[in-house]
Structure formats: structure tokens, C-alpha cells
Design a protein around this motif. Structure first.
Motif, PDB file in Angstrom:
ATOM      1  N   ASN A  11       8.275   7.755  -7.352  1.00  0.00           N
ATOM      2  CA  ASN A  11       8.453   6.509  -7.611  1.00  0.00           C
ATOM      3  C   ASN A  11       7.550   5.658  -7.432  1.00  0.00           C
ATOM      4  O   ASN A  11       6.221   6.415  -7.221  1.00  0.00           O
ATOM      5  CB  ASN A  11       9.760   5.441  -7.594  1.00  0.00           C
ATOM      6  CG  ASN A  11      10.994   5.968  -8.122  1.00  0.00           C
ATOM      7  OD1 ASN A  11      10.768   6.832  -9.218  1.00  0.00           O
ATOM      8  ND2 ASN A  11      12.565   5.205  -7.990  1.00  0.00           N
ATOM      9  N   CYS A  12       7.807   4.533  -6.482  1.00  0.00           N
ATOM     10  CA  CYS A  12       6.162   4.158  -6.893  1.00  0.00           C
ATOM     11  C   CYS A  12       6.052   3.938  -5.881  1.00  0.00           C
ATOM     12  O   CYS A  12       5.129   4.118  -4.334  1.00  0.00           O
ATOM     13  CB  CYS A  12       5.878   2.654  -7.104  1.00  0.00           C
ATOM     14  SG  CYS A  12       7.475   1.016  -5.806  1.00  0.00           S
ATOM     15  N   CYS A  64      10.098   1.948  -3.114  1.00  0.00           N
ATOM     16  CA  CYS A  64      11.520   1.779  -3.540  1.00  0.00           C
ATOM     17  C   CYS A  64      12.210   3.637  -3.147  1.00  0.00           C
ATOM     18  O   CYS A  64      13.027   3.157  -3.650  1.00  0.00           O
ATOM     19  CB  CYS A  64      11.087   1.527  -4.469  1.00  0.00           C
ATOM     20  SG  CYS A  64      11.679   2.351  -6.373  1.00  0.00           S
ATOM     21  N   CYS A 121      13.478  -2.542  -8.799  1.00  0.00           N
ATOM     22  CA  CYS A 121      11.799  -2.150  -8.499  1.00  0.00           C
ATOM     23  C   CYS A 121      11.245  -2.515  -9.645  1.00  0.00           C
ATOM     24  O   CYS A 121      11.885  -1.822 -10.457  1.00  0.00           O
ATOM     25  CB  CYS A 121      11.575  -0.906  -7.449  1.00  0.00           C
ATOM     26  SG  CYS A 121      10.108  -0.937  -6.707  1.00  0.00           S
ATOM     27  N   CYS A 163       9.016  -0.832 -10.474  1.00  0.00           N
ATOM     28  CA  CYS A 163       8.520   0.355 -10.860  1.00  0.00           C
ATOM     29  C   CYS A 163       9.079   1.361 -12.123  1.00  0.00           C
ATOM     30  O   CYS A 163       8.317   1.604 -13.251  1.00  0.00           O
ATOM     31  CB  CYS A 163       7.840   1.313  -9.836  1.00  0.00           C
ATOM     32  SG  CYS A 163       9.106   1.800  -9.324  1.00  0.00           S
TER      33      CYS A 163
HETATM   34 ZN   LIG Z   1       9.703   1.131  -6.949  1.00  0.00          ZN
END
Ligand SMILES: [Zn+2]
Ligand code: SF4
Length: 339
Positions: free
Chosen positions: A291-292, A295, A320, A322
Motif C-alpha cells: 500500500n502506501c 499502513c 488509511c 490510501c
Molecule cells: Zn495506506
């Protein structure tokens, strides 16, 4: 494929034939969290060095780089015994044992029949559950029966089904068998007295994020009646693969962990009596599902807990910023090759 082309592929993927010393060393081993039922246990994981998967020489799957961990020739029974004894010195009676060969444990070219029996028997009375992998054509009553006899616990036989859609399996992943071949092998595994497990691949090349999730969810629903356990494996970029070729040119992104999360939530509702698990490789890393960055650890921990406990409610509550980015970019991706 013509024989000359196949030989070129084989040369590209395989290391040169190993000497006896190299052939006496297993590839790797470690201990990891697992579950038997919903009881959390430690699993002893051993990767044996063998000739490796014959299909990697013929065509090879688009995401698989395991040929690099192979011998370039068949291991002798003495070399396999040496690898086993070295591994047993580090075995601490973990109840769950997973044996991998970068191919098929039941292929005689990788592990001969007597070595197979001896390897499985070495864990008899010490492990409760023992897993190995095979392509479907090698899962027969003749290969399975001696191993069932040699191991009094549960034998778990895993197949890389990847997708129940023939087009995805044959054209995007490059597997040499059809979904029905995997289903029939799962039936033979069950009839022999072992427990069939299937791997499903999240995001083969050429699928969008949404198509990839839909493919896994559909595969869980179709395959669940044939397998005791289904494991969702998100693609991670392995060296020397088609997927890596696309990744280096900006034409492939490993799946978002949100896609995996979504596939598990939807899959859990369709799994019937099958266990549904995921233990991603390279999770949170650029070449693995991610993910980002903020998270990733939290989402991965939730996915592991859901897999071990078979409770999936918490996955819907993960959040999150994202997640919105994932939802928006996924919605904007142009449709790929599978509607
Ligand atoms: Zn994230
Ligand atoms: S994914 Fe499995 S069948 Fe395909 S090349 Fe790798 S080991 Fe062989």
C-alpha cells in the motif's frame, strides 16, 4: 514449443549443474507461525535443492523464478539424504512441516520414490501435519499411497491452481494444465487419504486490480468444494520472469494490499467449508504486494490474524487515506483482457 527453443529457455533459467557439495545443501529453512485448525502452531519450512520444476524448462510460468534455486540436474538419493539430515539437525519438533522443492515433490526426476518415502518417514511421530507441493499429473494413487503409509499424521498436498479460469491459467500465467486437471488431482488426493490445498494467484500479468480481485473471488467460490484449504498468493516480483520484464518497464505494479484485503473479505463469504488463508511473500516491499507504506504493517498483521483464526470481520474495518487512492485508481484503470 520446438525442442530447440525449449532448450534455450532451460539454459536461461537453470544454473549450471551443481557439484556434489552444492547438491548436498538444502536451499533454505526457517520456522514461521501457522495454524492447525484454529490452533496456532509453529511450522518448520524446508526448501530442498532438486532438479526443480520440469515445466520451467518447457515454458515456465510468467511469475515464477524458482528455477534459480535448482541443481541443473537430478539430485542423487545420497545427496537428498544429506540435505535431509542437515535439516533434521535444526528441526525442533514443530507440529507443522512444509517441504518445498521449487517444483513437484512427487516428480521422480526431482525426488526419487524411496527418498520421498524416507523424507516423509523422518517426520513420522514428530509432526502432526506435513505439506508438500506437486503439479497435478504426479498426484496418483501410486505416488501417494506409500507416503500415506509412511506418515501417521495428516499429509497436505498443495497444488498451484492459481485460477479457475482457463484463459487466465493458460494464457496469462502459462500453466501447462487446465483447471479441471487440478480439480481431478484434488479428488485423487482426497481419495488417497490426504488433504488437498490449492494456491490462488492474485494479479497475474495483464489483469487490472479489479479483474484480479474478481478472478480470485470467483476462483475461491469454484474451487472451495474441491479443496480443504485455499491460499491466496499475491504476486511478488521474482528475478528473470515475464512479470519482472513488465515491472521494469512500468507496465506492472504488484497488487495493492487493499486488493488482497478485498479478495479475502469477498472470498471468505464464498469459501464454504474450506479454510481461506494468505501469507504474502515480500508484503509491504516495492516488489511485493504493498500500500502506501504507512499502513502496510497493520494490514499485513490483520491478514495474518484472519488467516490463522479464520475470522475475517476485522478486515472490513481497516482504514488509511490510501484506501481511497486504491479505490479511485482501480476504478479508472482501463479494462484489461478479461471482462
Ligand atoms: Zn495506506
Ligand atoms: S509456478 Fe510451479 S509449475 Fe510454474 S514454473 Fe514455477 S514451479 Fe513450475
Amino acid at each position: 514449443m520446438e525442442a530447440s527453443v525449449a532448450r534455450t529457455v532451460a539454459r536461461d533459467r537453470r544454473p549450471p549443474p551443481a557439484d556434489a557439495l552444492g547438491a548436498s545443501r538444502y536451499v533454505n529453512l526457517w520456522s514461521e507461525p501457522e495454524a492447525i485448525g484454529t490452533r496456532r502452531v509453529r511450522a518448520f519450512v524446508l526448501i530442498l535443492r532438486t532438479r526443480g520444476c520440469y515445466w520451467a524448462d518447457v515454458k515456465g510460468c510468467s511469475m515464477c523464478g524458482y528455477a534459480k534455486d535448482t541443481l541443473g540436474r537430478s539430485a542423487t538419493p545420497a545427496e537428498l539424504a544429506h540435505q535431509l539430515n542437515a535439516a533434521l539437525a535444526r528441526y525442533r519438533d514443530e507440529p507443522y512441516v512444509k517441504l518445498y522443492t521449487s517444483g513437484s515433490f512427487l516428480d521422480d526426476r526431482e525426488v526419487d520414490a524411496e527418498s520421498r518415502r524416507a523424507i516423509v518417514a523422518a517426520f513420522a511421530g514428530r509432526a502432526e501435519r506435513l505439506l508438500f507441493e506437486t503439479l497435478p499429473e504426479f498426484a496418483t494413487p501410486a505416488t501417494l499411497a506409500p507416503l500415506i503409509s509412511a506418515f501417521p499424521g495428516t499429509l497436505e498436498v498443495a497444488e498451484g491452481l492459481e485460477s479457475t479460469q482457463e484463459y487466465v491459467l493458460r494464457r496469462l500465467i502459462n500453466k501447462g494444465a487446465n483447471p479441471v486437471d487440478y480439480f481431478e488431482a484434488a479428488d485423487r488426493i482426497r481419495e488417497a487419504g490426504a488433504s488437498p490445498k490449492g494456491y490462488l494467484l492474485l494479479k497475474p500479468p495483464y489483469l487490472t486490480e479489479r479483474e484480479a480481485v474478481a478472478d480470485v473471488v470467483r476462483s475461491v467460490e469454484v474451487a472451495a468444494p474441491r479443496f480443504d484449504t485455499l491460499s491466496v498468493n499475491p504476486v511478488h516480483i521474482q528475478n528473470g520472469t515475464t512479470v519482472e520484464w513488465l515491472y521494469r518497464r512500468g507496465r506492472y505494479r504488484p497488487p495493492w494490499l487493499w486488493s488482497l484485503n478485498d479478495a479475502m473479505i469477498q472470498g471468505a463469504a464464498r469459501r464454504g467449508r474450506a479454510r481461506l488463508v494468505t501469507f504474502p511473500t515480500a508484503g509491504g516491499l516495492p516488489r511485493g504486494p504493498h500500500n502506501c507504506g504507512e499502513c502496510d504493517a497493520r494490514v499485513l498483521a490483520a491478514l495474518e490474524s484472519a488467516s490463522l483464526d479464520q475470522t475475517f470481520d476485522e478486515l472490513a474495518n481497516l482504514a488509511c487515506p490510501c484506501r481511497t487512492t486504491w479505490a479511485t485508481t482501480s476504478a479508472l484503470e482501463p479494462a484489461g483482457v478479461v471482462a
